[in-house]
Design a protein around this motif. Structure first.
Motif, PDB file in Angstrom:
ATOM      1  N   GLY A  71       0.820  -1.253  -0.041  1.00 59.78           N
ATOM      2  CA  GLY A  71      -0.210   0.035  -0.199  1.00 59.78           C
ATOM      3  C   GLY A  71       0.834   1.341  -0.004  1.00 59.78           C
ATOM      4  N   ALA A  72       1.935   1.266   0.705  1.00 59.97           N
ATOM      5  CA  ALA A  72       2.809   2.448   0.715  1.00 59.97           C
ATOM      6  C   ALA A  72       3.557   2.635  -0.369  1.00 59.97           C
ATOM      7  CB  ALA A  72       4.032   2.279   1.829  1.00 59.97           C
ATOM      8  N   VAL A  73       3.816   1.732  -1.122  1.00 60.72           N
ATOM      9  CA  VAL A  73       4.609   1.768  -2.501  1.00 60.72           C
ATOM     10  C   VAL A  73       3.610   2.211  -3.451  1.00 60.72           C
ATOM     11  CG1 VAL A  73       5.574   0.293  -4.363  1.00 60.72           C
ATOM     12  CG2 VAL A  73       6.202   0.027  -2.103  1.00 60.72           C
ATOM     13  N   TYR A  74       2.443   1.789  -3.437  1.00 64.54           N
ATOM     14  CA  TYR A  74       1.344   2.041  -4.384  1.00 64.54           C
ATOM     15  C   TYR A  74       0.979   3.524  -4.321  1.00 64.54           C
ATOM     16  CZ  TYR A  74      -3.170   2.629  -6.552  1.00 64.54           C
ATOM     17  OH  TYR A  74      -4.113   3.168  -7.671  1.00 64.54           O
ATOM     18  N   ARG A  75       0.979   4.020  -2.879  1.00 63.96           N
ATOM     19  CA  ARG A  75       0.560   5.511  -2.533  1.00 63.96           C
ATOM     20  C   ARG A  75       1.837   6.419  -3.358  1.00 63.96           C
ATOM     21  NH1 ARG A  75      -1.348   3.029   1.752  1.00 63.96           N
ATOM     22  NH2 ARG A  75       0.429   3.444   2.947  1.00 63.96           N
ATOM     23  N   ALA A  76       2.774   5.939  -3.061  1.00 63.78           N
ATOM     24  CA  ALA A  76       4.022   6.691  -3.533  1.00 63.78           C
ATOM     25  C   ALA A  76       4.137   6.795  -4.706  1.00 63.78           C
ATOM     26  CB  ALA A  76       5.413   5.924  -3.120  1.00 63.78           C
ATOM     27  N   LEU A  77       3.850   5.746  -5.856  1.00 63.13           N
ATOM     28  CA  LEU A  77       3.728   5.707  -7.262  1.00 63.13           C
ATOM     29  C   LEU A  77       2.477   6.729  -7.542  1.00 63.13           C
ATOM     30  CD1 LEU A  77       4.702   2.093  -7.915  1.00 63.13           C
ATOM     31  CD2 LEU A  77       6.214   4.225  -8.079  1.00 63.13           C
ATOM     32  N   SER A  78       1.322   6.359  -6.959  1.00 62.81           N
ATOM     33  CA  SER A  78       0.326   7.390  -6.956  1.00 62.81           C
ATOM     34  C   SER A  78       0.503   8.864  -6.969  1.00 62.81           C
ATOM     35  CB  SER A  78      -0.912   6.642  -6.372  1.00 62.81           C
ATOM     36  OG  SER A  78      -1.250   5.613  -6.714  1.00 62.81           O
ATOM     37  N   ASP A  79       1.509   9.043  -6.046  1.00 73.39           N
ATOM     38  CA  ASP A  79       1.672  10.732  -5.645  1.00 73.39           C
ATOM     39  C   ASP A  79       2.223  11.229  -6.942  1.00 73.39           C
ATOM     40  OD1 ASP A  79       0.369  10.772  -3.420  1.00 73.39           O
ATOM     41  OD2 ASP A  79       2.200  10.502  -2.173  1.00 73.39           O
ATOM     42  N   VAL A  80       2.836  10.645  -7.825  1.00 73.43           N
ATOM     43  CA  VAL A  80       3.715  11.200  -8.981  1.00 73.43           C
ATOM     44  C   VAL A  80       2.939  11.090 -10.312  1.00 73.43           C
ATOM     45  CG1 VAL A  80       5.835  10.932 -10.234  1.00 73.43           C
ATOM     46  CG2 VAL A  80       5.880  10.694  -7.831  1.00 73.43           C
ATOM     47  N   THR A  81       2.584  12.142 -10.998  1.00 77.15           N
ATOM     48  CA  THR A  81       2.065  12.051 -12.250  1.00 77.15           C
ATOM     49  C   THR A  81       2.756  12.007 -13.603  1.00 77.15           C
ATOM     50  OG1 THR A  81       1.512  14.648 -12.267  1.00 77.15           O
ATOM     51  CG2 THR A  81      -0.166  13.392 -11.007  1.00 77.15           C
ATOM     52  N   LEU A  82       2.180  11.789 -14.418  1.00 76.45           N
ATOM     53  CA  LEU A  82       2.718  11.756 -15.799  1.00 76.45           C
ATOM     54  C   LEU A  82       3.426  13.264 -15.951  1.00 76.45           C
ATOM     55  CD1 LEU A  82       3.975  10.524 -18.406  1.00 76.45           C
ATOM     56  CD2 LEU A  82       1.627  10.645 -19.381  1.00 76.45           C
ATOM     57  N   ALA A  83       2.170  13.972 -15.551  1.00 75.85           N
ATOM     58  CA  ALA A  83       2.761  15.678 -15.803  1.00 75.85           C
ATOM     59  C   ALA A  83       4.062  15.801 -14.987  1.00 75.85           C
ATOM     60  CB  ALA A  83       1.575  16.628 -15.289  1.00 75.85           C
ATOM     61  N   ASP A  84       4.153  15.240 -13.889  1.00 84.11           N
ATOM     62  CA  ASP A  84       5.505  15.406 -13.031  1.00 84.11           C
ATOM     63  C   ASP A  84       6.438  14.893 -13.685  1.00 84.11           C
ATOM     64  OD1 ASP A  84       3.794  16.473 -10.737  1.00 84.11           O
ATOM     65  OD2 ASP A  84       3.721  14.610  -9.893  1.00 84.11           O
ATOM     66  N   MET A  85       6.338  13.620 -14.437  1.00 82.94           N
ATOM     67  CA  MET A  85       7.530  13.108 -15.046  1.00 82.94           C
ATOM     68  C   MET A  85       7.933  13.860 -16.261  1.00 82.94           C
ATOM     69  SD  MET A  85       8.154  10.498 -13.146  1.00 82.94           S
ATOM     70  CE  MET A  85       9.187   9.084 -14.149  1.00 82.94           C
ATOM     71  N   ALA A  86       7.202  14.746 -16.918  1.00 85.00           N
ATOM     72  CA  ALA A  86       7.272  15.471 -18.161  1.00 85.00           C
ATOM     73  C   ALA A  86       7.903  16.497 -17.803  1.00 85.00           C
ATOM     74  CB  ALA A  86       6.118  15.645 -19.057  1.00 85.00           C
ATOM     75  N   SER A  87       7.768  17.192 -16.577  1.00 85.52           N
ATOM     76  CA  SER A  87       8.213  18.735 -16.351  1.00 85.52           C
ATOM     77  C   SER A  87       9.895  18.440 -16.403  1.00 85.52           C
ATOM     78  CB  SER A  87       7.677  18.955 -14.938  1.00 85.52           C
ATOM     79  OG  SER A  87       8.190  18.332 -14.003  1.00 85.52           O
ATOM     80  N   ASP A  88      10.306  19.410 -16.706  1.00 87.22           N
ATOM     81  CA  ASP A  88      11.736  19.695 -16.836  1.00 87.22           C
ATOM     82  C   ASP A  88      12.381  19.251 -15.353  1.00 87.22           C
ATOM     83  OD1 ASP A  88      12.108  20.354 -19.293  1.00 87.22           O
ATOM     84  OD2 ASP A  88      11.555  22.266 -19.101  1.00 87.22           O
ATOM     85  N   PRO A  89      13.327  18.790 -15.216  1.00 87.93           N
ATOM     86  CA  PRO A  89      14.078  18.335 -14.076  1.00 87.93           C
ATOM     87  C   PRO A  89      14.476  19.689 -13.221  1.00 87.93           C
ATOM     88  CG  PRO A  89      15.368  17.673 -15.795  1.00 87.93           C
ATOM     89  CD  PRO A  89      14.277  18.048 -16.395  1.00 87.93           C
ATOM     90  N   LEU A  90      14.702  19.475 -11.966  1.00 80.07           N
ATOM     91  CA  LEU A  90      15.182  20.693 -11.441  1.00 80.07           C
ATOM     92  C   LEU A  90      16.791  20.633 -11.580  1.00 80.07           C
ATOM     93  CD1 LEU A  90      13.290  20.388  -7.830  1.00 80.07           C
ATOM     94  CD2 LEU A  90      12.932  21.979  -9.760  1.00 80.07           C
TER      95      LEU A  90
END
Length: 145
Positions: A116-135
């Protein structure tokens, strides 16, 4: 080490490309732009389409596009689409390949918390987050006492 499989990694790459490029794209175009082999792209797009993360439109202006907004697609959605349910052990797997001694096991129920913890962590990151330019990388300052 816990790892996602290569197809899942490629699925994220394909979806991030689709977010950044916008619009609809042919499988050949996606393969050419991402450098992922065409047979692999076709397999991933078929899977993502079946799971509703990608939509396919036929015709001259057709191609593949996102099935919903990038903010609505989570990394958990992508992992589950490609790999199946998120579970670190077979303890919580109800399939015939599961461990088979669930009710007798002293760990029964405990792995569910971890999963459940792993699922929640993966659910907190969206495709939009992944597509944003890295800091930009900012090195930590080290203080010596």
């Amino acid at each position: 080490m816990l790892r996602i499989n290569k197809l899942t990694d490629y699925a994220v790459v394909l979806l991030v490309y689709m977010v950044k490029a916008g619009g609809r794209h042919s499988a050949q175009q996606v393969a050419g732009e991402t450098g992922i082999p065409m047979p692999t792209v076709a397999k991933i797009l078929k899977t993502l389409t079946r799971e509703g993360l990608v939509v396919s439109t036929r015709g001259v202006s057709g191609g593949y596009g996102l099935g919903r907004g990038a903010e609505q697609i989570t990394v958990a959605d992508i992992v589950q689409a490609v790999e199946g349910p998120i579970a670190l052990t077979s303890c919580v797997d109800e399939s015939p390949d599961g461990c088979g001694i669930g009710n007798l096991c002293p760990m029964n129920g405990h792995w569910n918390r971890v999963n459940g913890a792993v699922y929640r962590a993966l659910s907190d990151v969206t495709l939009a987050d992944m597509a944003s330019d890295p800091l930009p990388f900012v090195p930590r300052t080290v203080t010596v006492a």
